[in-house]
Design a protein around this motif. Structure first.
Motif, PDB file in Angstrom:
ATOM      1  N   UNK A 153      10.704  -6.522  13.739  1.00 56.42           N
ATOM      2  CA  UNK A 153      11.735  -5.526  13.454  1.00 56.42           C
ATOM      3  C   UNK A 153      11.166  -4.416  12.556  1.00 56.42           C
TER       4      UNK A 153
ATOM      5  N   UNK B 107      11.369 -10.902  11.924  1.00 59.31           N
ATOM      6  CA  UNK B 107      11.363 -10.009  10.751  1.00 59.31           C
ATOM      7  C   UNK B 107      10.191  -9.027  10.820  1.00 59.31           C
TER       8      UNK B 107
ATOM      9  N   UNK C 228       9.396 -12.665  -6.514  1.00 59.37           N
ATOM     10  CA  UNK C 228       8.222 -12.449  -5.665  1.00 59.37           C
ATOM     11  C   UNK C 228       7.124 -13.491  -5.890  1.00 59.37           C
TER      12      UNK C 228
ATOM     13  N   UNK D  74      15.106  -4.943   6.968  1.00 61.63           N
ATOM     14  CA  UNK D  74      14.719  -6.231   6.380  1.00 61.63           C
ATOM     15  C   UNK D  74      13.354  -6.128   5.701  1.00 61.63           C
TER      16      UNK D  74
ATOM     17  N   UNK E 233      10.124  -6.627   3.279  1.00 63.19           N
ATOM     18  CA  UNK E 233       9.443  -7.882   2.952  1.00 63.19           C
ATOM     19  C   UNK E 233       9.649  -8.332   1.504  1.00 63.19           C
ATOM     20  N   UNK E 234       9.383  -7.406   0.571  1.00 64.21           N
ATOM     21  CA  UNK E 234       9.249  -7.829  -0.825  1.00 64.21           C
ATOM     22  C   UNK E 234      10.573  -7.702  -1.584  1.00 64.21           C
ATOM     23  N   UNK E 235      10.721  -8.519  -2.593  1.00 62.01           N
ATOM     24  CA  UNK E 235      11.858  -8.360  -3.476  1.00 62.01           C
ATOM     25  C   UNK E 235      11.698  -7.089  -4.286  1.00 62.01           C
TER      26      UNK E 235
ATOM     27  N   UNK F 224      12.546 -11.830  -1.936  1.00 60.82           N
ATOM     28  CA  UNK F 224      11.696 -11.411  -0.820  1.00 60.82           C
ATOM     29  C   UNK F 224      12.170 -12.034   0.492  1.00 60.82           C
TER      30      UNK F 224
ATOM     31  N   UNK G 233       2.143  -8.536   3.672  1.00 61.54           N
ATOM     32  CA  UNK G 233       3.594  -8.353   3.812  1.00 61.54           C
ATOM     33  C   UNK G 233       4.178  -7.774   2.520  1.00 61.54           C
ATOM     34  N   UNK G 234       3.752  -8.334   1.412  1.00 59.35           N
ATOM     35  CA  UNK G 234       4.267  -7.849   0.121  1.00 59.35           C
ATOM     36  C   UNK G 234       3.955  -6.364  -0.099  1.00 59.35           C
TER      37      UNK G 234
END
Lengths: 555, 205
Positions: free
Chosen positions: A10, A7, A279, B185, B187-189, B196, A151-152
């Motif tokens: 990509x 992930x 989240x 794809x 990361x976060x919702x 997410x 990441x978020x």
């Protein structure tokens, strides 16, 4: 350290393709200068005086040997054989070509690196303590949470175009080394009464034009809610932060305008909707990421090593270096080592391609293949055996990486300044170099003791001048370069913002001005006082009086 | 060719634009709607649009029209039959407050379309407005980005709940459509996919 899965890989690969196409459209004239600007900025690309400047992300300052070798190769192939480590723990290239940036990004992607959100009005690289994971005073290793937050924040759609840049720092130690109070959001991890990981959240700190220490918006936040709580904060900021004046657009201005209590109540009202949303961080996700930051496979060693003790006793140069460059470690028989990127008379934070290869090799051979970048712009080998330190020192010394000045006056924090940066009002590197040459005497430096001297070439404060024990700020007066001096600033738990001592100085005067400040300190100090203690006890007045005293005419 | 991109079941296509956007007449007094002052407006109740502008706004007699929020609120009674007929949408500026809309239109889903107008593409408030309309106010119908709408913001607009994008007139909408798929794809919702990556995928491997 964190390893990409499919992930992660990509995403950076798709980023390379996206940015390659954006560059193509810009060069083809399909994107205007103004339209391309935020796109390239969010990829760390500034247009500078001589060439574009590319800022490469080093998330929370961690690098592998393999990555550093790659960075060395990139600086060799695409730049002038050196790079600049910045106060945000990133690496900056000063001479890349705009057309070659997509190729550089493609090379970075092969070692799980990128330049995403290293500039622009978005959430920037998240920074932390360079001794995370090994510091004896650490309560919570903040790196797993920093990675979850990285990441978020990466391409967060709602916060892609904020009023201004947004910087987050995390820390999990008793003595803060991540300057959390100086960030838009600072997160201090601790164990609460139930021995659960909790977060004290600071908001609205920052340097720049209007230096302000952050305020506590929440004393206790369960770690699971770190992302949704940040979303609530940034949402309020995104809607209500000023967009009419970029000098007043940081969150600190909004927090100050509303007052922390009103700001808090707006954030809490927002968070009431966001709490427990998807989240919210799961136990499983934190565990997955934390696996990458488990303790190294340390050898069981005694607390002392005879060969190390003998080398200290017999070799004063090694002893001098060890005194300044070694840091306590959680594990017996190990030390963290700071390699100085501050040799006297060179630009602070610069490393040549060859030096990067040397450090990467040292990390490979002696420190589990990993290293860190500190916000003081040095490189850290976090896990070196006592018995290996002499070998590390010899190799570092042979490559100009062992100046025994860590934490001393010549370990100057310094932005690239007017030599490179188009925002700067004044040069900063030549000032740093001149001060380093003024104090190019190790015994004297050691006598002066721990002190932080920080230089910024403009109000944006990349050199953190406000929190230097001595801070120097480049200012523009009628088109010429002047330097404003402050004293009494400090990072850490007891953070403070320095006070300006008076009218500014020319570049030529600066080494003598710093000399006079030091003279006052040497004269006035009590035996146990560091510069900052004396400056706090006496205030600006005696320093000011001596620095601005008219030179007596010698008959 | 139409400049409108619409997203249906995650498939983008160029669509005919059935909706006309109604503009306020220019104000005689200098517009005071800069960002940041919104907070002040809220505190003082100061209006951003004058009475003359509200009454002077020309709304076409028939057809589907998207009217400014302030006009919608001021002249709702007059528009009610057309609202019932599904001929009226509302557009908001990025400095406007959604609570004002909700206060005057309890059931937002009576509106077939809401548009968010962005004056400068670098103004990211539209993303938050989209998110709030979808998640806080439960708006389910067409949510359109209008104004300085450019290709490189489309991915973020999509993730923030917009499913309709009126690309700026001087740009190619067909090409812009490609950027809706910049990342496969994330990361976060967000609105389009609330889960997410750590929930969507088995990343423990």
């Amino acid at each position: 350290m964190y390893k990409y899965d499919e992930i992660d890989q990509r995403l950076v690969d798709e980023r390379v393709a996206q940015y390659r196409d954006q560059t193509r459209r810009y060069l083809a004239g399909e994107l205007s200068e103004e339209e391309f600007r935020p796109l390239r900025l969010q990829n760390g690309l500034y247009i500078q005086r001589h060439a574009p400047m590319l800022r490469i992300a080093v998330p929370y300052g961690m690098l592998s040997s393999k990555q550093l070798h790659k960075l060395a190769d990139i600086t060799h192939k695409y730049d002038r054989n050196y790079g600049h480590f910045s106060t945000r723990q990133n690496l900056q290239l000063n001479w890349p070509k705009l057309e070659e940036i997509p190729d550089i990004l493609a090379e970075l992607a092969t070692v799980e690196m990128h330049a995403i959100q290293t500039s622009g009005n978005c959430i920037r690289n998240i920074t932390t303590d360079q001794f995370a994971g090994v510091a004896p005073d650490e309560v919570v290793d903040p790196r797993a949470m920093a990675e979850v937050m990285r990441q978020w924040s990466t391409f967060h759609p709602e916060f892609a175009l904020l009023p201004r840049k947004f910087k987050i720092a995390v820390s999990g130690t008793k003595e803060d080394r991540a300057v959390v109070q100086m960030h838009d959001v600072g997160m201090e991890f601790y164990l609460d009464g139930n021995k659960k990981v909790a977060i004290k959240v600071w908001v609205g700190g920052g340097l720049g034009r209007t230096p302000i220490l952050g305020a506590v918006i929440r004393e206790h936040l369960e770690w699971q809610h770190a992302l949704t709580y940040c979303e609530a904060i940034i949402r309020v900021y995104n809607l209500h932060g000023r967009r009419d004046n970029s000098y007043k657009a940081r969150i600190k201005i909004l927090v100050k305008a509303l007052g922390i209590d009103e700001f808090r109540s707006q954030v809490e009202a927002e968070w009431a909707h966001l709490k427990d949303a998807p989240n919210t961080i799961t136990e499983a996700e934190l565990a997955r990421v934390a696996k990458h930051f488990e303790a190294m496979p340390y050898a069981a060693l005694p607390a002392h090593d005879a060969s190390f003790d003998a080398a200290i006793a017999s070799n004063p140069a090694f002893a001098n270096w060890a005194k300044r460059s070694l840091h306590a470690h959680k594990t017996a028989g190990y030390r963290a080592v700071t390699l100085s990127l501050k040799p006297h008379g060179k630009a602070p934070g610069d490393a040549t391609s060859e030096q990067m290869h040397v450090v990467a090799d040292l990390a490979e051979q002696y420190s589990f293949g990993e290293l860190r970048v500190s916000h003081e712009q040095n490189l850290i080998l976090a896990d070196v055996k006592l018995s290996d330190l002499f070998a590390v020192w010899e190799k570092a010394r042979a490559n100009g990486l062992a100046t025994p000045n860590i934490g001393l006056l010549t370990d100057i924090i310094c932005c690239p300044g007017g030599d490179f940066c188009s925002l700067a009002n004044a040069k900063s590197i030549p000032i740093a170099e001149a001060i380093q040459m003024q104090f190019d005497n190790l015994d004297y430096l050691h006598d002066i003791g721990d002190i932080e001297l920080n230089i910024s070439g403009c109000m944006n404060a990349c050199g953190h001048h406000h929190i230097g024990h001595i801070g120097i700020l480049g200012v523009d007066k009628d088109g010429s370069e002047w330097y404003q001096v402050s004293i009494g600033g400090s990072q850490g738990n007891n953070a403070s913002i320095g006070s300006v001592i008076g009218p500014s100085f020319s570049a030529e005067e600066m080494p003598a001005v710093v000399q006079k400040l030091i003279d006052v300190y040497i004269k006035e100090r009590t035996p146990e006082e560091l510069f900052i203690d004396t400056a706090r006890r006496l205030g600006v007045a005696p320093f000011k009086a001596y620095v601005y005293a008219k030179d007596e005419v010698v008959a | 060719m139409s400049q409108l991109i619409k997203l249906n079941d995650n498939v983008a296509h160029i669509a005919e634009n059935e909706w006309a956007v109604v503009q306020l007449p220019p104000s005689l007094v200098e517009a005071r709607k800069q960002a940041g002052k919104v907070v002040l407006f809220k505190l003082t109740g100061e209006k951003t649009v004058s009475e003359e502008q509200l009454s002077g706004t020309v709304i076409p007699e028939s057809g589907k029209v998207i009217v400014p929020l302030s006009v919608f609120i001021a002249r709702k009674t007059q528009l009610q039959s057309r609202i019932n007929a599904g001929e009226i949408g509302v557009w908001v500026d990025t400095h406007e407050v959604l609570a004002d809309l909700a206060l005057h239109q309890a059931d937002l889903n009576q509106l077939p379309i809401i548009a968010v107008h962005v004056e400068r593409f670098a103004d990211g408030r539209n993303f938050t407005l989209g998110v709030l309309l979808r998640t806080r106010y439960g708006f389910k119908n067409e949510l359109r980005a209008i104004g300085d709408v450019l290709r490189d913001q489309l991915f973020f607009l999509k993730r923030s709940g917009f499913n309709s994008y009126l690309i700026r007139a001087d740009r190619n909408a067909e090409e812009a459509m490609l950027s809706l798929k910049d990342f496969s794809a994330p990361y976060q919702g967000a609105v389009d996919e609330p889960r997410p990556a750590f929930v969507r995928y088995n990343r423990t491997a």
